[in-house]
Design a protein around this motif. Structure first.
Motif, PDB file in Angstrom:
ATOM      1  N   ARG A   8      31.071  51.282 -13.144  1.00 42.19           N
ATOM      2  CA  ARG A   8      29.849  52.044 -13.406  1.00 42.19           C
ATOM      3  C   ARG A   8      29.032  52.265 -12.126  1.00 42.19           C
ATOM      4  NH1 ARG A   8      29.085  51.339 -19.103  1.00 42.19           N
ATOM      5  NH2 ARG A   8      31.170  51.765 -19.923  1.00 42.19           N
ATOM      6  N   TYR A  12      27.021  55.606 -10.846  1.00 43.94           N
ATOM      7  CA  TYR A  12      25.611  55.632 -10.459  1.00 43.94           C
ATOM      8  C   TYR A  12      25.429  56.274  -9.087  1.00 43.94           C
ATOM      9  CZ  TYR A  12      21.093  54.331  -8.696  1.00 43.94           C
ATOM     10  OH  TYR A  12      19.845  54.401  -8.132  1.00 43.94           O
ATOM     11  N   PHE A  19      25.554  57.988 -14.829  1.00 49.35           N
ATOM     12  CA  PHE A  19      25.608  56.563 -15.170  1.00 49.35           C
ATOM     13  C   PHE A  19      24.864  56.280 -16.465  1.00 49.35           C
ATOM     14  CE2 PHE A  19      23.124  52.628 -15.158  1.00 49.35           C
ATOM     15  CZ  PHE A  19      24.139  51.678 -15.184  1.00 49.35           C
ATOM     16  N   CYS A 157      20.884  50.069 -11.160  1.00 49.56           N
ATOM     17  CA  CYS A 157      21.578  50.175 -12.445  1.00 49.56           C
ATOM     18  C   CYS A 157      20.914  49.277 -13.487  1.00 49.56           C
ATOM     19  CB  CYS A 157      23.054  49.803 -12.287  1.00 49.56           C
ATOM     20  SG  CYS A 157      24.049  51.026 -11.416  1.00 49.56           S
TER      21      CYS A 157
END
Length: 217
Positions: A8, A12, A19, A157
């Protein structure tokens, strides 16, 4: 702390909105590029290991970092025996296409190195990205700059996950054109000012009504 998957991070760095759509809204669509990536990883991620000289290669190796709550899988990790008989991990990530202008792939690889350091209590200084188009490895040094960028991406994130807010799109022809989520994201529409967009929609509807009334007359 919720688990953050290593793959992930690449999403991002490529696009924070991408994301969030994947992480928060469980959105996913396939296109030719994602399919090519899956085929490439399918050939690599066969599991197992082999040894050549002083290098032991382990494929599809599960990774984790406790304090950072990271999880993922390394395509290949080579354990190279140094002059002291110590096995040093060397992560290798396989990617379709060619080297990118951004550092998303490097950050994903660096995060794998952080996991390997946590798992083996050692220092991982280098890894490699193997691109399908060039058919060769590109060495990546895990210097302080890349480590700082990786930790910053992890924190960013986490902020998106904890806030539950999907960032607004920033339209980019080069990125949006090939994104598999462009029909879910609608970057051209949602990139506009919401008030202006609503005003234009109302004006368009009024014009349609006037046109209908004129035709009836």
């Amino acid at each position: 702390m919720q688990t953050l998957y290593l793959s992930r991070l690449q999403h991002y760095l490529f696009c924070p909105r991408q994301f969030a759509l994947i992480e928060l809204e469980c959105a996913w669509e396939e296109n030719v590029y994602t399919a090519e990536g899956q085929v490439m990883h399918g050939k690599v991620n066969s599991g197992g290991h082999d040894t050549r000289g002083n290098i032991k290669s382990v494929r599809t190796l599960p990774l984790g970092h406790k304090s950072l709550a990271l999880e993922g899988v390394a395509d290949v990790v080579e354990y190279r025996t140094d002059e002291h008989g110590v096995q040093i991990p060397y992560p290798i990530e396989y990617k379709r296409g060619k080297p990118k202008s951004h550092r998303a792939d490097e950050v994903q690889l660096c995060a794998q190195a952080l996991c390997l350091e946590d798992m083996h209590n050692c220092k991982v200084t280098e890894g490699a990205l193997f691109y399908g188009k060039t058919r060769r490895r590109h060495a990546v040094t895990f210097d302080e700059e890349l480590r700082a960028l990786t930790l910053e991406a992890i924190n960013d994130c986490r902020y998106i996950i904890e806030s539950g807010i999907t960032p607004k799109p920033i339209y980019s022809t080069s990125k949006c054109r090939n994104c598999s989520l462009k029909e879910v994201c609608h970057p051209k529409i949602f990139n506009k000012n919401a008030k202006a967009w609503l005003s234009n929609q109302i004006t368009a509807n009024l014009n349609e009504v006037r046109q209908v009334n004129n035709n009836d007359d």
